[in-house]
Enzyme design. Sequence first.
Site, mmCIF file in Angstrom:
data_model
loop_
_atom_site.group_PDB
_atom_site.id
_atom_site.type_symbol
_atom_site.label_atom_id
_atom_site.label_comp_id
_atom_site.label_asym_id
_atom_site.label_seq_id
_atom_site.Cartn_x
_atom_site.Cartn_y
_atom_site.Cartn_z
ATOM 1 N N LYS A 156 11.534 -14.163 11.665
ATOM 2 C CA LYS A 156 10.352 -13.629 12.135
ATOM 3 C C LYS A 156 9.631 -12.603 11.050
ATOM 4 O O LYS A 156 10.425 -11.895 10.801
ATOM 5 C CB LYS A 156 10.369 -12.894 13.559
ATOM 6 C CG LYS A 156 11.190 -14.013 14.638
ATOM 7 C CD LYS A 156 10.213 -13.987 15.828
ATOM 8 C CE LYS A 156 10.516 -15.058 16.654
ATOM 9 N NZ LYS A 156 11.389 -14.913 17.582
ATOM 10 N N LEU A 162 2.226 -2.929 6.380
ATOM 11 C CA LEU A 162 1.575 -1.527 5.454
ATOM 12 C C LEU A 162 1.473 -2.103 4.215
ATOM 13 O O LEU A 162 2.486 -2.243 3.739
ATOM 14 C CB LEU A 162 2.237 -0.222 5.951
ATOM 15 C CG LEU A 162 1.576 0.858 5.139
ATOM 16 C CD1 LEU A 162 0.370 1.354 5.844
ATOM 17 C CD2 LEU A 162 2.572 1.931 4.970
ATOM 18 N N GLY A 163 0.099 -2.145 3.943
ATOM 19 C CA GLY A 163 0.231 -2.311 2.350
ATOM 20 C C GLY A 163 0.367 -1.029 1.475
ATOM 21 O O GLY A 163 0.083 0.189 2.076
ATOM 22 N N TYR A 193 3.609 -1.868 -8.241
ATOM 23 C CA TYR A 193 2.784 -0.927 -7.458
ATOM 24 C C TYR A 193 3.587 0.479 -8.131
ATOM 25 O O TYR A 193 3.016 1.521 -7.641
ATOM 26 C CB TYR A 193 2.970 -0.953 -6.046
ATOM 27 C CG TYR A 193 2.215 -2.314 -5.741
ATOM 28 C CD1 TYR A 193 1.365 -2.945 -6.182
ATOM 29 C CD2 TYR A 193 2.157 -2.520 -4.305
ATOM 30 C CE1 TYR A 193 0.892 -4.049 -5.731
ATOM 31 C CE2 TYR A 193 1.731 -3.774 -3.738
ATOM 32 C CZ TYR A 193 1.074 -4.496 -4.514
ATOM 33 O OH TYR A 193 0.516 -5.680 -3.902
HETATM 34 P P1 NAP Z 1 -7.534 -3.088 1.917
HETATM 35 O O1 NAP Z 1 -6.208 -3.108 2.841
HETATM 36 O O2 NAP Z 1 -8.483 -3.808 2.194
HETATM 37 O O3 NAP Z 1 -8.082 -1.339 2.003
HETATM 38 C C1 NAP Z 1 -7.239 -0.576 1.708
HETATM 39 C C2 NAP Z 1 -8.469 0.742 1.425
HETATM 40 O O4 NAP Z 1 -9.059 1.046 2.543
HETATM 41 C C3 NAP Z 1 -7.840 1.995 0.967
HETATM 42 O O5 NAP Z 1 -8.635 2.542 0.112
HETATM 43 C C4 NAP Z 1 -7.912 2.845 2.276
HETATM 44 O O6 NAP Z 1 -7.840 3.950 1.763
HETATM 45 C C5 NAP Z 1 -8.926 2.402 2.858
HETATM 46 N N1 NAP Z 1 -8.769 2.307 4.352
HETATM 47 C C6 NAP Z 1 -7.511 2.030 5.035
HETATM 48 N N2 NAP Z 1 -7.884 1.934 6.433
HETATM 49 C C7 NAP Z 1 -9.214 2.218 6.580
HETATM 50 C C8 NAP Z 1 -10.266 2.606 7.782
HETATM 51 N N3 NAP Z 1 -9.482 2.349 8.872
HETATM 52 N N4 NAP Z 1 -11.371 2.934 7.792
HETATM 53 C C9 NAP Z 1 -11.811 2.839 6.296
HETATM 54 N N5 NAP Z 1 -11.204 2.839 5.209
HETATM 55 C C10 NAP Z 1 -9.922 2.585 5.255
HETATM 56 O O7 NAP Z 1 -6.879 -3.491 0.806
HETATM 57 P P2 NAP Z 1 -5.815 -3.375 -0.270
HETATM 58 O O8 NAP Z 1 -5.141 -2.247 -0.722
HETATM 59 O O9 NAP Z 1 -6.504 -4.237 -1.517
HETATM 60 O O10 NAP Z 1 -5.049 -4.669 0.311
HETATM 61 C C11 NAP Z 1 -3.934 -4.533 1.207
HETATM 62 C C12 NAP Z 1 -2.359 -4.655 0.672
HETATM 63 O O11 NAP Z 1 -2.332 -5.992 0.249
HETATM 64 C C13 NAP Z 1 -2.234 -3.739 -0.735
HETATM 65 O O12 NAP Z 1 -2.115 -2.380 -0.410
HETATM 66 C C14 NAP Z 1 -1.008 -4.599 -1.193
HETATM 67 O O13 NAP Z 1 0.168 -4.029 -0.484
HETATM 68 C C15 NAP Z 1 -1.530 -6.056 -0.870
HETATM 69 N N6 NAP Z 1 -2.174 -6.654 -2.275
HETATM 70 C C16 NAP Z 1 -1.733 -7.629 -2.646
HETATM 71 C C17 NAP Z 1 -2.208 -8.332 -3.977
HETATM 72 C C18 NAP Z 1 -1.483 -9.411 -4.580
HETATM 73 O O14 NAP Z 1 -1.987 -9.706 -5.607
HETATM 74 N N7 NAP Z 1 -0.486 -9.943 -3.931
HETATM 75 C C19 NAP Z 1 -3.447 -7.923 -4.510
HETATM 76 C C20 NAP Z 1 -4.073 -6.880 -3.466
HETATM 77 C C21 NAP Z 1 -3.503 -6.114 -2.500
HETATM 78 P P3 NAP Z 1 -6.939 5.292 2.493
HETATM 79 O O15 NAP Z 1 -5.468 5.048 1.790
HETATM 80 O O16 NAP Z 1 -7.480 6.723 1.847
HETATM 81 O O17 NAP Z 1 -6.913 5.270 3.965
#
Ligand code: NAP
Length: 434
Positions: A156, A162-163, A193
């Site tokens: 599961k 959490l990212g 990361y």
């Molecule tokens: P996301 O989750 O879409 O956005 C994260 C951003 O939004 C951060 O700057 C965060 O800032 C802000 N945020 C979070 N909650 C919020 C809210 N309620 N209101 C306003 N702003 C908010 O983007 P992401 O980090 O690109 O993607 C998520 C996760 O996916 C990553 O952390 C990673 O683990 C994974 N990822 C994987 C790949 C891959 O190639 N496999 C690529 C990209 C991402 P604060 O931290 O300041 O709250």
Amino acid sequence: MYATFLFFRVTMSSKSDKNSGNSDKELAVKAKSEFNKGNYGNCVQILEKLTADKSCDVKLAHNKAVAEFYKGGLKKTESFQKALKAIFEKAKLRPERLETLEDVDTCVLYYNYAVILYHLRQYRAALGIVSKISRYIEPLVEPAMVPSVELNNGRKMPLLGLGCWQAPGDEVAAAVEAALLAGYRHIDTAYNYLNEDGVGRGIKAAIASGKVKRSDIFVVTKLPNIGMQAGKDVFPFENGKLLMDFSTDLIAIWKEMERMVSLGLTKSIGVSNFTVKQVRKILANAKIPPAVQQVECHVYFQQTEMREMCKQHNIAFTSYSSLGSPGSKMFMEKMGMKVELPDLLNNPVVRLVAEKHNRTAAQVLLRFLVQQDIIVIPKSVKVERIKQNGDLFSFKLDEVDMGALRLLDQGEAGRIVRMKDLFPNSDMHPEAPH
Ligand code: NAP
């Protein structure tokens, strides 16, 4: 839902009341059981007996108000108003006390009061209270409330994780701990990361609290781009261009990952940023099919074709950048790039749906995905946002909302994270995903 849950908790905490005797406890248990059965009238009667006792404390008065409230069918009845007034008198709840609160039980009372105000549609007053006490109250997400998807190997995987991208060591440790305590059971990280030690510290601290079991935690990590060769740099650059190994053999790497499963070093294996063609190539050559595909996916880029293919092959689907990755602007600027990213959180349709449900835009963006069985991994290092982003399973979007959000899809044009922009010349690689 929340009021029901809190009602139990407050009732249970009356066990420690200095003045409650055994019979009081029995009555409280009975009241709780009547409440559970939906017999609010009986529950109120029992609580009446308890609250009639002068020594009875404010928690019972409060429970009585909650039961009165439900008895009235979530309406503002006269008896509820009376009961509410009684808690106010007993607890001396006054707005000015909100500033100096240190007593968790009193915070819970305020919180329950806010829930009641919410049901009475007094949203502004409810929000005012919650925002002031939020640093004291228990997490809003109960672990049991986060559903999972069943992977093709029978394991599961929680729908919410959490990212951790762009969250440095100490920040990520605190964020992971807060997320686990708030009910998250899935953490998404990667060697690239450069924060896996922080993730580990966060997990250790949460387990040490006694509230989280190691066996319930689902950690996702990813092979680094340099995973197939020795090297210190995660992204080795020369003359501003990414140094690449053009001999990448996806099948050979997959076979090695399958070996990791047989050695018991990992439980499930999957892919990320693979194209439909690459996933098919793995499927055609695999003993163990990928359990999960993780790609960018959000209202502007809904990945219809990829999701369809994953569904056909029973591969679970994880969305990254579900909130539109607002933080990647800073990342790109650090790399010397000027970019304008689309602002999903301020899209008028998203905001309208959020207003309609009295939720945040982020919650709507995430709920839109989980409601379609898409796993989400929003990243935040802010405790309040972590809790709020995780509170996705206590509301539903209706078909009108879902339809309006589906219309925001721009297909490929909606993609935000472009590897070739992040890593110049990476698109020269024969296996470059996009
Ligand atoms: P996301 O989750 O879409 O956005 C994260 C951003 O939004 C951060 O700057 C965060 O800032 C802000 N945020 C979070 N909650 C919020 C809210 N309620 N209101 C306003 N702003 C908010 O983007 P992401 O980090 O690109 O993607 C998520 C996760 O996916 C990553 O952390 C990673 O683990 C994974 N990822 C994987 C790949 C891959 O190639 N496999 C690529 C990209 C991402 P604060 O931290 O300041 O709250």
